[in-house]
Design an enzyme around this catalytic site. Sequence first.
Site, PDB file in Angstrom:
ATOM      1  N   GLY C 191      -9.040   1.496   2.101  1.00 25.17           N
ATOM      2  CA  GLY C 191      -7.691   1.895   1.700  1.00 25.17           C
ATOM      3  C   GLY C 191      -6.782   2.127   2.878  1.00 25.17           C
ATOM      4  N   GLU C 216     -11.311  -5.901  -6.177  1.00 20.63           N
ATOM      5  CA  GLU C 216     -11.686  -4.549  -5.788  1.00 20.63           C
ATOM      6  C   GLU C 216     -11.181  -4.337  -4.361  1.00 20.63           C
ATOM      7  OE1 GLU C 216     -13.602  -2.487  -7.852  1.00 20.63           O
ATOM      8  OE2 GLU C 216     -13.272  -4.096  -9.318  1.00 20.63           O
ATOM      9  N   LEU C 217     -10.266  -3.407  -4.181  1.00 16.14           N
ATOM     10  CA  LEU C 217      -9.640  -3.206  -2.863  1.00 16.14           C
ATOM     11  C   LEU C 217     -10.680  -2.954  -1.771  1.00 16.14           C
ATOM     12  CD1 LEU C 217      -7.037  -2.841  -1.179  1.00 16.14           C
ATOM     13  CD2 LEU C 217      -7.130  -0.416  -1.751  1.00 16.14           C
ATOM     14  N   ASP C 218     -10.653  -3.795  -0.735  1.00 18.80           N
ATOM     15  CA  ASP C 218     -11.542  -3.646   0.421  1.00 18.80           C
ATOM     16  C   ASP C 218     -13.018  -3.706   0.038  1.00 18.80           C
ATOM     17  OD1 ASP C 218      -9.329  -3.432   2.037  1.00 18.80           O
ATOM     18  OD2 ASP C 218      -9.276  -1.258   1.962  1.00 18.80           O
ATOM     19  N   GLU C 219     -13.307  -4.336  -1.106  1.00 14.89           N
ATOM     20  CA  GLU C 219     -14.690  -4.404  -1.575  1.00 14.89           C
ATOM     21  C   GLU C 219     -15.226  -5.837  -1.604  1.00 14.89           C
ATOM     22  OE1 GLU C 219     -16.978  -2.092  -2.450  1.00 14.89           O
ATOM     23  OE2 GLU C 219     -15.664  -0.417  -1.933  1.00 14.89           O
TER      24      GLU C 219
END
Lengths: 274, 274, 274, 274
Positions: C191, C216-219
């Site tokens: 994030g 999925e953020l940064d996933e």
Amino acid sequence: MIIVIQCADKVGLVAIVSGLLASEQMNIISMREHVDTEQNQFFLRLEVDGPADAGMLKQKLSALLAGAFIQVNPLPEKKIIVLVTKEYHCLADILVRNHFKTLGASVQCVIGNYNLMEDICSRFDIPFYTVPHEGKTKEDFEKNILDIIAGYEADYLVLAKYMRILSPGFIEKFPSKIINIHHSFLPAFAGAHPYKKAFERGVKLIGATAHFVTNELDEGPIIAQQIIPVNHSYTAKDMVRAGKEIETAVLAKALNLVLDDRVAIFNNKTIVFE
Amino acid sequence: MIIVIQCADKVGLVAIVSGLLASEQMNIISMREHVDTEQNQFFLRLEVDGPADAGMLKQKLSALLAGAFIQVNPLPEKKIIVLVTKEYHCLADILVRNHFKTLGASVQCVIGNYNLMEDICSRFDIPFYTVPHEGKTKEDFEKNILDIIAGYEADYLVLAKYMRILSPGFIEKFPSKIINIHHSFLPAFAGAHPYKKAFERGVKLIGATAHFVTNELDEGPIIAQQIIPVNHSYTAKDMVRAGKEIETAVLAKALNLVLDDRVAIFNNKTIVFE
Amino acid sequence: MIIVIQCADKVGLVAIVSGLLASEQMNIISMREHVDTEQNQFFLRLEVDGPADAGMLKQKLSALLAGAFIQVNPLPEKKIIVLVTKEYHCLADILVRNHFKTLGASVQCVIGNYNLMEDICSRFDIPFYTVPHEGKTKEDFEKNILDIIAGYEADYLVLAKYMRILSPGFIEKFPSKIINIHHSFLPAFAGAHPYKKAFERGVKLIGATAHFVTNELDEGPIIAQQIIPVNHSYTAKDMVRAGKEIETAVLAKALNLVLDDRVAIFNNKTIVFE
Amino acid sequence: MIIVIQCADKVGLVAIVSGLLASEQMNIISMREHVDTEQNQFFLRLEVDGPADAGMLKQKLSALLAGAFIQVNPLPEKKIIVLVTKEYHCLADILVRNHFKTLGASVQCVIGNYNLMEDICSRFDIPFYTVPHEGKTKEDFEKNILDIIAGYEADYLVLAKYMRILSPGFIEKFPSKIINIHHSFLPAFAGAHPYKKAFERGVKLIGATAHFVTNELDEGPIIAQQIIPVNHSYTAKDMVRAGKEIETAVLAKALNLVLDDRVAIFNNKTIVFE
């Protein structure tokens, strides 16, 4: 303000310097000290903040520490001249940082013994001078370079993959002022063709070394070194390519340290206050 | 002799300390200073040499710096107690260094919630106590451990892969005195099964973290961290095996720093004078 | 010629592929294989040399390995589009490599939500489009970007410090084709504001992570990660500056791997044949 | 089961090997291949699983690949003998791993030219032989060692900080079977006193190198290398102490690779299938 002091060690040096700074209402932001106990040499780097004037501080420090090397630097931007041959990677990195004002110096001009880097310099509005070495004596060749340098003020000359050996006469004109990037983990593979030698030896790490230039080839004070792992699948050509990445990184780091007054030289070694 | 000072920052602190040392004919071997300008906190670590007595120096420093934390350490060997569960790698490394007098501390005893490490301790003539956690309340279990600890003098408790979570009541008894090795690069993968989580996430580096223990699980001040590269060919089990190497190395490094009085704690962070 | 194969594992797969290559007089220069035994998945990357035609080889491999993912790549240069916000370091590195033909791809254009990078692009004769996000719905903003992308052929979108979160609808249009550089060692500090978080946590290493973008953020699947040591003397701002160096290096490495067909994706993880 | 094959390269080698394995219902767990295109040499390492017998596989492979070096290893534990002088760090690490069955070999005995390591060996129930070199010819001294070795079966001799130079006659008896740890980043600082030389040169990294021993001093095939950063504050003695950590780590890694049949030797270089 950055203060750099070097002198023979004795009891009370820090007390003298910090006492003066306290009496001048200067606050110590950072303080790094080194004593070479074997050689009885004292090194100090201070970042200070406060009302005092740089020239006055230097004068008072000089009075208190007779015979010491003292530098009080009010953080003016430094100036550099870059020498290159055919490769772009170190030069382009310097030009980009210079362009975006993150180099810690301003590039005055670039000099190359080929004209290959002229285009990239012109894209960043940096003067480029081609000085061919072919068909000339070394003396004439270097005189051409010196004439160009004489047209600028420069604190440091940076050899960004400049592949000619400078003569003693040239080097003596710029004591502790020429920075070179050597494409090996010195003292391994000094001299020409380090990657070829590294390939033939079958090493598992290759490196790069940024150092000040002295009259001993690749024997000057080392500023920064770094390595990357390699393996049996690397050809000599692969090593060259991989090596460019750390050459660029190590030269950038060394310039950052030198231009920020973090590097002292003593007995052919550096004290680096990172 | 090692002097550690921590207090609110103000102009002239270094002058006061170095002035006293000079007047006492103490020579400064090394001096490392840090100012947390945001929090206005001053940290100083000195190695000094000379005729003065540690107790007297501490008294004089205390008089000069009212309210400061001051430690003047005449380099006595520290004492540690080690807690373990089932794994040998960190413990054996500590036992070997202890045996050859290179740990910087002497191991008083080892306490395990299983008896698996009893044999290796006995080979090095170190007392081992088995305190099973099964069939007991946490309170009773920890009381058993505390009773054993009470029989020794210990500067630090070292959790060398001790896999139980200590209660707040236990931890409060040893503020800033418990050192743990966590098998991940914190804050990534805090809590249980970090390698399994790392495997599932597909990270390309795994790490280990040595930190002081506080009541926030895996949230205490970090002393040292290190990583090693991994790749797709590593199973979770391979990561565990590879991780043991850096767990051992990072804990050894952290102990070396702490036992040499190089680590200060402030605001849940460490100042490490390497 | 580069051959990439992915399918369910079974006995004899290597025999089938290498048998075909032998019968076609193709020499295997390099061969990297991975079996995910847990998931029963087979991955193969071959560099081959010889008289056979890429299309014909792909057809014959497809006939032999029904249901497999097969790619036979006659090494044409790939094409990329770069998205940026305000920072120059990753972009300038890509532009320099592109200019000197060492990127392994050609940059088609650069799109920024600010115009700050327009100048550096124009210096390298690369089209730059400013698409402000302000005063627009996300939908409209992304439609503007998509319209520009539609004017080019691009194999990959590279987010070179592009600081807006892309919508699921946008990401779905480019499955496994968007590469991001995140300025932390994921999964730590996912994030916003990772350096601020790293500073507050007092970590001793900071990192950067290049990964494919998913919803999925940064996933998304991690391609490459790297770290550098930091210490108590680093402010959050110092971490930002130091971090830029590894962000640049990690993105360069990830691009090098992806553009050379060395990265396969399976179960949100990458198989990287370095 | 581990299969290692080395021979002149030609089209179809992988097809031949994998075809046989498929027909024998052997599943390939992992496969690593290297072609030295300059020297036209082929290297293959396979981990396979299935019903076939090691002896039978070797026979069939030999019939198919006339003249190739072929090793089919049903994973029996290897045996090693360790030679030491006065330092404990590498030896203790080997003894601990041996004791906990994670070395990948069993230590048969330890031979030292001093008796300083006798105690630690006896604590781990490992036979120790003191063979003083003083007052003897090198020939007699080495004959004493050879007589002890003759009493054991050993796959490898490990020089764990053994500080005598072995004679050509001795080395020839164990071709590619002697592993040494050298306390520098070879080829820098070959020979005696590398840390002293490193200190005098002012390097910023020091290293360690594990290599096979040949009759050229410190010139044998390199298996593994590693470095750690140092700086101006390190005395030569500090470098020695810091170096011990990587000496231990590098030797452990090299042993792990060699004992797991991951290292091939060709033209004084290693192919390491990590």
